[in-house]
Design a protein around this motif. Sequence first.
Motif, PDB file in Angstrom:
ATOM      1  N   ASN A 321       0.816  -1.215   0.000  1.00 20.06           N
ATOM      2  CA  ASN A 321       0.000   0.000   0.000  1.00 20.06           C
ATOM      3  C   ASN A 321       0.854   1.273   0.000  1.00 20.06           C
ATOM      4  OD1 ASN A 321       1.004  -0.044   2.574  1.00 20.06           O
ATOM      5  ND2 ASN A 321      -0.972   0.072   3.617  1.00 20.06           N
ATOM      6  N   HIS A 322       2.181   1.091  -0.085  1.00 20.75           N
ATOM      7  CA  HIS A 322       3.094   2.223  -0.253  1.00 20.75           C
ATOM      8  C   HIS A 322       2.876   3.335   0.783  1.00 20.75           C
ATOM      9  CE1 HIS A 322       3.938   1.149  -4.768  1.00 20.75           C
ATOM     10  NE2 HIS A 322       4.483   0.300  -3.907  1.00 20.75           N
ATOM     11  N   ASP A 323       2.806   2.908   2.050  1.00 24.19           N
ATOM     12  CA  ASP A 323       2.658   3.923   3.104  1.00 24.19           C
ATOM     13  C   ASP A 323       3.917   4.073   3.956  1.00 24.19           C
ATOM     14  OD1 ASP A 323       2.633   1.552   4.514  1.00 24.19           O
ATOM     15  OD2 ASP A 323       0.796   1.990   5.651  1.00 24.19           O
ATOM     16  N   GLY A 324       4.992   3.370   3.542  1.00 20.96           N
ATOM     17  CA  GLY A 324       6.253   3.500   4.272  1.00 20.96           C
ATOM     18  C   GLY A 324       6.339   2.617   5.498  1.00 20.96           C
ATOM     19  N   LEU A 325       5.374   1.708   5.678  1.00 24.75           N
ATOM     20  CA  LEU A 325       5.383   0.774   6.805  1.00 24.75           C
ATOM     21  C   LEU A 325       5.122  -0.638   6.302  1.00 24.75           C
ATOM     22  CD1 LEU A 325       3.251   2.528   9.584  1.00 24.75           C
ATOM     23  CD2 LEU A 325       5.739   2.244   9.575  1.00 24.75           C
ATOM     24  N   LEU A 326       5.764  -1.604   6.914  1.00 26.98           N
ATOM     25  CA  LEU A 326       5.412  -3.004   6.721  1.00 26.98           C
ATOM     26  C   LEU A 326       4.562  -3.400   7.917  1.00 26.98           C
ATOM     27  CD1 LEU A 326       8.867  -4.346   5.494  1.00 26.98           C
ATOM     28  CD2 LEU A 326       6.816  -3.935   4.117  1.00 26.98           C
ATOM     29  N   ASP A 327       3.264  -3.639   7.659  1.00 25.84           N
ATOM     30  CA  ASP A 327       2.340  -3.881   8.763  1.00 25.84           C
ATOM     31  C   ASP A 327       1.153  -4.705   8.286  1.00 25.84           C
ATOM     32  OD1 ASP A 327       0.816  -2.083   7.298  1.00 25.84           O
ATOM     33  OD2 ASP A 327       0.998  -0.443   8.736  1.00 25.84           O
ATOM     34  N   VAL A 328       0.171  -4.874   9.148  1.00 26.73           N
ATOM     35  CA  VAL A 328      -0.980  -5.704   8.826  1.00 26.73           C
ATOM     36  C   VAL A 328      -1.749  -5.163   7.630  1.00 26.73           C
ATOM     37  CG1 VAL A 328      -2.518  -4.487  10.415  1.00 26.73           C
ATOM     38  CG2 VAL A 328      -2.960  -6.901   9.859  1.00 26.73           C
ATOM     39  N   ASN A 329      -1.678  -3.869   7.368  1.00 24.76           N
ATOM     40  CA  ASN A 329      -2.408  -3.282   6.239  1.00 24.76           C
ATOM     41  C   ASN A 329      -1.842  -3.724   4.896  1.00 24.76           C
ATOM     42  OD1 ASN A 329      -4.213  -1.754   7.867  1.00 24.76           O
ATOM     43  ND2 ASN A 329      -2.565  -0.285   8.248  1.00 24.76           N
ATOM     44  N   ASP A 330      -0.623  -4.274   4.899  1.00 21.16           N
ATOM     45  CA  ASP A 330      -0.066  -4.819   3.660  1.00 21.16           C
ATOM     46  C   ASP A 330      -0.604  -6.217   3.373  1.00 21.16           C
ATOM     47  OD1 ASP A 330       1.792  -2.699   2.855  1.00 21.16           O
ATOM     48  OD2 ASP A 330       2.797  -3.168   4.739  1.00 21.16           O
ATOM     49  N   ASN A 331      -1.419  -6.743   4.271  1.00 25.80           N
ATOM     50  CA  ASN A 331      -1.997  -8.069   4.082  1.00 25.80           C
ATOM     51  C   ASN A 331      -3.519  -8.025   4.025  1.00 25.80           C
ATOM     52  OD1 ASN A 331      -1.538 -10.912   3.814  1.00 25.80           O
ATOM     53  ND2 ASN A 331      -2.315 -11.199   5.909  1.00 25.80           N
ATOM     54  N   ASP A 333      -7.064  -6.046   2.017  1.00 26.23           N
ATOM     55  CA  ASP A 333      -7.578  -5.092   1.042  1.00 26.23           C
ATOM     56  C   ASP A 333      -8.495  -4.106   1.764  1.00 26.23           C
ATOM     57  OD1 ASP A 333     -10.048  -6.325   1.485  1.00 26.23           O
ATOM     58  OD2 ASP A 333      -9.980  -7.479  -0.381  1.00 26.23           O
ATOM     59  N   LYS A 334      -9.108  -3.208   1.018  1.00 26.72           N
ATOM     60  CA  LYS A 334      -9.937  -2.173   1.633  1.00 26.72           C
ATOM     61  C   LYS A 334     -11.138  -2.739   2.381  1.00 26.72           C
ATOM     62  CE  LYS A 334      -8.647   1.413  -1.680  1.00 26.72           C
ATOM     63  NZ  LYS A 334      -9.126   2.372  -2.718  1.00 26.72           N
ATOM     64  N   GLU A 335     -11.556  -3.937   2.000  1.00 28.39           N
ATOM     65  CA  GLU A 335     -12.691  -4.571   2.674  1.00 28.39           C
ATOM     66  C   GLU A 335     -12.236  -5.429   3.856  1.00 28.39           C
ATOM     67  OE1 GLU A 335     -12.493  -4.622  -0.821  1.00 28.39           O
ATOM     68  OE2 GLU A 335     -13.781  -2.817  -0.686  1.00 28.39           O
ATOM     69  N   GLY A 336     -10.943  -5.489   4.088  1.00 26.81           N
ATOM     70  CA  GLY A 336     -10.420  -6.264   5.204  1.00 26.81           C
ATOM     71  C   GLY A 336     -10.124  -7.712   4.889  1.00 26.81           C
ATOM     72  N   ASN A 337     -10.195  -8.102   3.620  1.00 23.38           N
ATOM     73  CA  ASN A 337      -9.918  -9.485   3.238  1.00 23.38           C
ATOM     74  C   ASN A 337      -8.410  -9.731   3.173  1.00 23.38           C
ATOM     75  OD1 ASN A 337     -12.749 -10.108   2.762  1.00 23.38           O
ATOM     76  ND2 ASN A 337     -12.554  -8.815   0.932  1.00 23.38           N
TER      77      ASN A 337
END
Length: 502
Positions: A321-331, A333-337
């Motif tokens: 997601n190119h936000d400068g962090l490696l975190d749960v949001n990289d795993n 999608d926008k719907e939480g899948n």
Amino acid sequence: MRKQVLFGAALLALGTAVVSSCSKDEVVIDNTPGVETPVEDGVQELILNMNSAGDGLTTRGGRPLYSSEAAQEIDKVVIKIIDRSGSGETNDKVVRSITINNWQEVSKQYTVGGHGRMYTFKLSKDQKVPKGTYEIYAIGYTSTDSSYDFGAYEILDDTNPFSYQTQTLISTTDPEAEEVFAGSIYRITVDADGNFALTDNPENNVLTLHRQVAGVIGYYSNIPTLQAGAPINDYVSAEYNYDEYVEGLKLRLVSSNASNKIVFAGFNSKFTETGEDYMYVVNGSNTNALTTNSIEFADGTEAYSFYEIELAKWFITGDVNHDGLLDVNDNRDKEGNRLDNWISPYSSIENLEFEEGSVFAGKFVIPFQKVKNSPKTLELQLVAENALRHNGGSEVYAAGSIIRSWTINLSSTDPQVKGPDGAGVHARTVSETTGELAVMNPDLEELANSYSIVRNHLYTVGTKGTNDYNPDTDEPQDLSKGQELILKVNDNWELIHKMEVE
């Protein structure tokens, strides 16, 4: 009914921070004076109890360090009975050697605590030791694919004087320590009837084996990919090879010192409950065979590498997601899948799980002294294996660059830093010749930022109490915040230090 002594060797094992009493996880046979136990005529009966109160990709024989969960997987225990009578042909020599092979198979579960193992063995009439004074000394270890070689210890007998044992890691290029236990009953007597004489001091009647190495655990989340304050939007444009750069990032823990030699002596036999009678003992040393392999702290001073975590093994497609962090949001999608962009490299190991979006490393470490005048003992680094370049070819971060670093401190209230009366704390070293403890150089007071790594203590950044994932107890250290990272020392080790990241 004949009096006898029961030798209980309790392997002090990993435990969770919620365990408040560990007496049942350590000294498992209590030879209270006056206790009488039936024994067959003509034998001396001994009972040995082992209690189970690195990164898992290792190929060595010793168990990996995944958490502070209680466990022990050694398979061999070698006991030496040493004549300490002060005279005679066998004085200071091994008069009996007892080997227990296949410990996990030949021992049986015992009920106290639910996870100890016990094995009863006997010295026959021909094997009994005569009247005299003895030291009972034992080492428990993994016998195959080990980092150590106990061959010379196993064959010690009355042809050679006994000396306190040492082990130097077999490999100098990959100095991986593994768990090993040892302890002794310093003096015990056999009377004219051939019985072990019970004393008023229970410590003299119980053989307790404690862990001889330290442990270091790192459990991290929200890992930044750039230096603090760097504008992420500038690095995810078409002008940079940001994705390739992120794939090469790793976390590396480095130290100011390291050891590759262990001395098995100076045992803390008084230690029977976590949080009580603990000591700060450095039983390791550096034989000068270890090299730093050009590793440095962020300030350029020489360092040793403890472990490295290749982030691409956890975040398969990097910072999606190119936000400068490696975190749960990289795993997600926008719907939480789930996107399957994060996976544990240990996923094939049963019952070993981590918090989604986290990374982990755990190692056993031979204890070492702090370095005088060193501003820090441990530093966590974000290192770029791949260069981040402009499309035009110029480098923003060169390959091998330390992008970011965090100092790992002990808490200012940690017992290793400050005694209960407010006095300073000094670690102790072990004499290889006498087996005695001595206070380390008085100049080397243990400090929050500069401290020794000591025997049978677990140093953790982040909390992982068990191998499986428990959202109530798992607490990876958030690296996106500017807080200090805290080391904690915990149950079933003499102390588990939760450390601070600065």
